[in-house]
Design a protein around this motif. Structure first.
Motif, PDB file in Angstrom:
ATOM      1  N   ARG A 189     -52.250  57.773-118.958  1.00  0.00           N
ATOM      2  CA  ARG A 189     -53.342  56.807-118.855  1.00  0.00           C
ATOM      3  C   ARG A 189     -52.872  55.449-119.356  1.00  0.00           C
ATOM      4  N   ALA A 190     -53.642  54.409-119.006  1.00  0.00           N
ATOM      5  CA  ALA A 190     -53.365  53.066-119.501  1.00  0.00           C
ATOM      6  C   ALA A 190     -53.833  52.943-120.946  1.00  0.00           C
ATOM      7  N   ARG A 191     -53.251  52.008-121.677  1.00  0.00           N
ATOM      8  CA  ARG A 191     -53.673  51.832-123.074  1.00  0.00           C
ATOM      9  C   ARG A 191     -54.929  50.966-123.166  1.00  0.00           C
ATOM     10  N   GLY A 192     -55.323  50.312-122.068  1.00  0.00           N
ATOM     11  CA  GLY A 192     -56.517  49.475-122.077  1.00  0.00           C
ATOM     12  C   GLY A 192     -56.957  49.199-120.658  1.00  0.00           C
ATOM     13  N   VAL A 193     -57.575  48.037-120.444  1.00  0.00           N
ATOM     14  CA  VAL A 193     -58.067  47.689-119.104  1.00  0.00           C
ATOM     15  C   VAL A 193     -57.196  46.627-118.462  1.00  0.00           C
ATOM     16  N   GLY A 194     -56.027  46.399-119.018  1.00  0.00           N
ATOM     17  CA  GLY A 194     -55.047  45.540-118.386  1.00  0.00           C
ATOM     18  C   GLY A 194     -55.263  44.071-118.629  1.00  0.00           C
ATOM     19  N   GLY A 195     -54.572  43.298-117.829  1.00  0.00           N
ATOM     20  CA  GLY A 195     -54.539  41.852-117.946  1.00  0.00           C
ATOM     21  C   GLY A 195     -53.397  41.374-117.078  1.00  0.00           C
ATOM     22  N   ILE A 196     -52.498  40.577-117.663  1.00  0.00           N
ATOM     23  CA  ILE A 196     -51.288  40.179-116.950  1.00  0.00           C
ATOM     24  C   ILE A 196     -50.086  40.368-117.861  1.00  0.00           C
ATOM     25  N   PHE A 197     -48.937  40.582-117.250  1.00  0.00           N
ATOM     26  CA  PHE A 197     -47.669  40.691-117.966  1.00  0.00           C
ATOM     27  C   PHE A 197     -46.581  40.157-117.051  1.00  0.00           C
ATOM     28  N   TYR A 198     -45.668  39.363-117.617  1.00  0.00           N
ATOM     29  CA  TYR A 198     -44.524  38.887-116.846  1.00  0.00           C
ATOM     30  C   TYR A 198     -43.335  38.722-117.782  1.00  0.00           C
ATOM     31  N   ASP A 199     -42.157  38.797-117.222  1.00  0.00           N
ATOM     32  CA  ASP A 199     -40.936  38.618-118.003  1.00  0.00           C
ATOM     33  C   ASP A 199     -39.855  38.084-117.071  1.00  0.00           C
ATOM     34  N   ASP A 200     -38.772  37.583-117.676  1.00  0.00           N
ATOM     35  CA  ASP A 200     -37.626  37.080-116.908  1.00  0.00           C
ATOM     36  C   ASP A 200     -38.052  36.019-115.890  1.00  0.00           C
ATOM     37  N   LEU A 201     -39.055  35.193-116.228  1.00  0.00           N
ATOM     38  CA  LEU A 201     -39.528  34.179-115.293  1.00  0.00           C
ATOM     39  C   LEU A 201     -38.595  32.978-115.334  1.00  0.00           C
ATOM     40  N   ASN A 202     -37.829  32.819-114.268  1.00  0.00           N
ATOM     41  CA  ASN A 202     -36.906  31.706-114.113  1.00  0.00           C
ATOM     42  C   ASN A 202     -36.857  31.368-112.629  1.00  0.00           C
ATOM     43  N   THR A 203     -37.754  30.470-112.204  1.00  0.00           N
ATOM     44  CA  THR A 203     -37.843  30.105-110.792  1.00  0.00           C
ATOM     45  C   THR A 203     -36.821  29.058-110.407  1.00  0.00           C
ATOM     46  N   GLY A 204     -36.095  28.517-111.393  1.00  0.00           N
ATOM     47  CA  GLY A 204     -35.214  27.389-111.155  1.00  0.00           C
ATOM     48  C   GLY A 204     -35.853  26.063-111.517  1.00  0.00           C
ATOM     49  N   ASP A 205     -37.140  26.089-111.829  1.00  0.00           N
ATOM     50  CA  ASP A 205     -37.876  24.900-112.253  1.00  0.00           C
ATOM     51  C   ASP A 205     -38.409  25.162-113.652  1.00  0.00           C
ATOM     52  N   TRP A 206     -37.634  24.763-114.674  1.00  0.00           N
ATOM     53  CA  TRP A 206     -38.001  25.064-116.055  1.00  0.00           C
ATOM     54  C   TRP A 206     -39.343  24.470-116.425  1.00  0.00           C
ATOM     55  N   GLU A 207     -39.594  23.246-115.990  1.00  0.00           N
ATOM     56  CA  GLU A 207     -40.853  22.592-116.335  1.00  0.00           C
ATOM     57  C   GLU A 207     -42.043  23.374-115.781  1.00  0.00           C
ATOM     58  N   ALA A 208     -41.927  23.836-114.545  1.00  0.00           N
ATOM     59  CA  ALA A 208     -43.019  24.597-113.942  1.00  0.00           C
ATOM     60  C   ALA A 208     -43.224  25.923-114.663  1.00  0.00           C
ATOM     61  N   ASP A 209     -42.128  26.581-115.029  1.00  0.00           N
ATOM     62  CA  ASP A 209     -42.238  27.863-115.727  1.00  0.00           C
ATOM     63  C   ASP A 209     -42.836  27.680-117.114  1.00  0.00           C
ATOM     64  N   PHE A 210     -42.464  26.593-117.792  1.00  0.00           N
ATOM     65  CA  PHE A 210     -43.037  26.297-119.105  1.00  0.00           C
ATOM     66  C   PHE A 210     -44.521  25.968-118.977  1.00  0.00           C
ATOM     67  N   ALA A 211     -44.870  25.209-117.948  1.00  0.00           N
ATOM     68  CA  ALA A 211     -46.279  24.858-117.738  1.00  0.00           C
ATOM     69  C   ALA A 211     -47.118  26.108-117.485  1.00  0.00           C
ATOM     70  N   PHE A 212     -46.599  27.056-116.731  1.00  0.00           N
ATOM     71  CA  PHE A 212     -47.336  28.298-116.509  1.00  0.00           C
ATOM     72  C   PHE A 212     -47.501  29.071-117.811  1.00  0.00           C
ATOM     73  N   THR A 213     -46.440  29.158-118.581  1.00  0.00           N
ATOM     74  CA  THR A 213     -46.518  29.876-119.857  1.00  0.00           C
ATOM     75  C   THR A 213     -47.525  29.217-120.786  1.00  0.00           C
ATOM     76  N   GLN A 214     -47.578  27.891-120.785  1.00  0.00           N
ATOM     77  CA  GLN A 214     -48.601  27.189-121.562  1.00  0.00           C
ATOM     78  C   GLN A 214     -50.001  27.537-121.056  1.00  0.00           C
ATOM     79  N   ALA A 215     -50.160  27.638-119.738  1.00  0.00           N
ATOM     80  CA  ALA A 215     -51.467  27.976-119.172  1.00  0.00           C
ATOM     81  C   ALA A 215     -51.916  29.363-119.614  1.00  0.00           C
ATOM     82  N   VAL A 216     -50.983  30.302-119.685  1.00  0.00           N
ATOM     83  CA  VAL A 216     -51.312  31.650-120.148  1.00  0.00           C
ATOM     84  C   VAL A 216     -51.779  31.599-121.604  1.00  0.00           C
ATOM     85  N   GLY A 217     -51.071  30.841-122.425  1.00  0.00           N
ATOM     86  CA  GLY A 217     -51.496  30.699-123.812  1.00  0.00           C
ATOM     87  C   GLY A 217     -52.842  30.012-123.943  1.00  0.00           C
TER      88      GLY A 217
END
Length: 286
Positions: A189-217
């Motif tokens: 079973r799942a430990r909860g009702v989920g959400g989002i999870f991501y790792d190894d995010l490197n699209t080649g655009d560091w600024e965009a990846d950082f901006a997304f991570t800030q949005a998650v926070g």
């Protein structure tokens, strides 16, 4: 020679620290608003890693809203051990055999609530660097002992809003990743009702990846605080508390057996108390 990533590391570490400060303030505000006695407060302890770096461990215990909550920030560096090198290489990180240096910074949060009707929650965001690659990871997931469909819908809607602004496929991808990652195989079973999870995010655009991570926070407080406010006044019974304690047992099993961050923290010599702050204060097994 100056590493071109040095300024990016400093920006990321500073932002994670700022996010930590804002969440700590918001949680203490909840204690102020919903306590009829002495509100809970965080105890802040500096942490160190023997091979380089450290952080802040911020833990509140015995509050009127939060039975135990930890909001940790860290910035660490050094050389990965052989086991961690193999794990990174298996994930496709280049250059591990030639140069196993690393740097990492992030925030990690786990909240266990007094009221069984108020959901527990986990959130983390981080940046990881090696000479061969740099990437972001993180996410947030909700862990109610007693689920309310409207709470689950609200939490996921806030996560989707953060994702949709940065990639049309991010929410379905990272929701599915969370469903897979936070599954407890030995319990089926799942430990909860989920959400989002991501790792190894490197699209080649560091600024965009950082901006997304800030949005998650940034999405975390709007996703979680309204649920806490909604459930704090719900009357609960000892039977409700029993359900909560059993669910905490499941949470502890997952974090000790499967969680990637727990394994990495312990294997790389970070402060064990900080790594294991995610464990609940009291749990139960049947």
């Amino acid at each position: 020679m100056t590493d071109p990533f040095d300024s990016r590391k400093a920006r990321a570490a500073a932002w994670f620290h700022t996010l930590r400060d804002r969440i700590v303030a918001a949680f203490e505000d909840l204690e102020d608003r919903f306590s009829d006695g002495q509100p809970g407060r965080f105890q802040v302890t500096p942490t160190t890693r023997a091979d380089g770096g450290g952080g802040l461990m911020s833990v509140m215990r015995g509050g009127k809203v939060f039975e135990k909550v930890g909001v940790n920030w860290s910035e660490v560096h050094g050389v990965l051990g052989e086991k961690a090198q193999r794990a990174m290489a298996a994930r496709g990180v280049p250059g591990m055999a030639e140069d196993p240096r690393f740097w990492a910074s992030g925030i990690s949060l786990v909240a266990h609530m007094v009221n069984p009707h108020a959901p527990a929650v986990h959130m983390n965001t981080r940046m990881f660097w090696t000479p061969g690659a740099a990437w972001f990871g993180g996410g947030s997931d909700l862990n109610p002992a007693i689920e309310y469909a409207e709470d689950t819908a609200h939490f996921h809607a806030e996560m989707q809003r953060a994702c949709d602004a940065h990639g049309a496929d991010y929410y379905p991808r990272f929701k599915a990743w969370a469903d897979e990652y936070f599954f407890v195989p030995h319990r089926g079973r799942a430990r909860g009702v989920g959400g989002i999870f991501y790792d190894d995010l490197n699209t080649g655009d560091w600024e965009a990846d950082f901006a997304f991570t800030q949005a998650v926070g940034e999405a975390f407080l709007p996703a979680f605080v309204p649920l806490t406010e909604r459930r704090l006044g719900t009357a609960w019974t000892e039977a409700d508390k029993d359900v909560q304690l059993i669910h905490r047992g499941l949470y502890a099993e997952y974090n000790l057996v499967y969680d990637r961050g727990t394994k990495f923290g312990l294997e790389t010599g970070h402060d064990a108390n900080a790594v294991l702050m995610s464990l609940p204060p009291v749990a139960k097994w049947t």
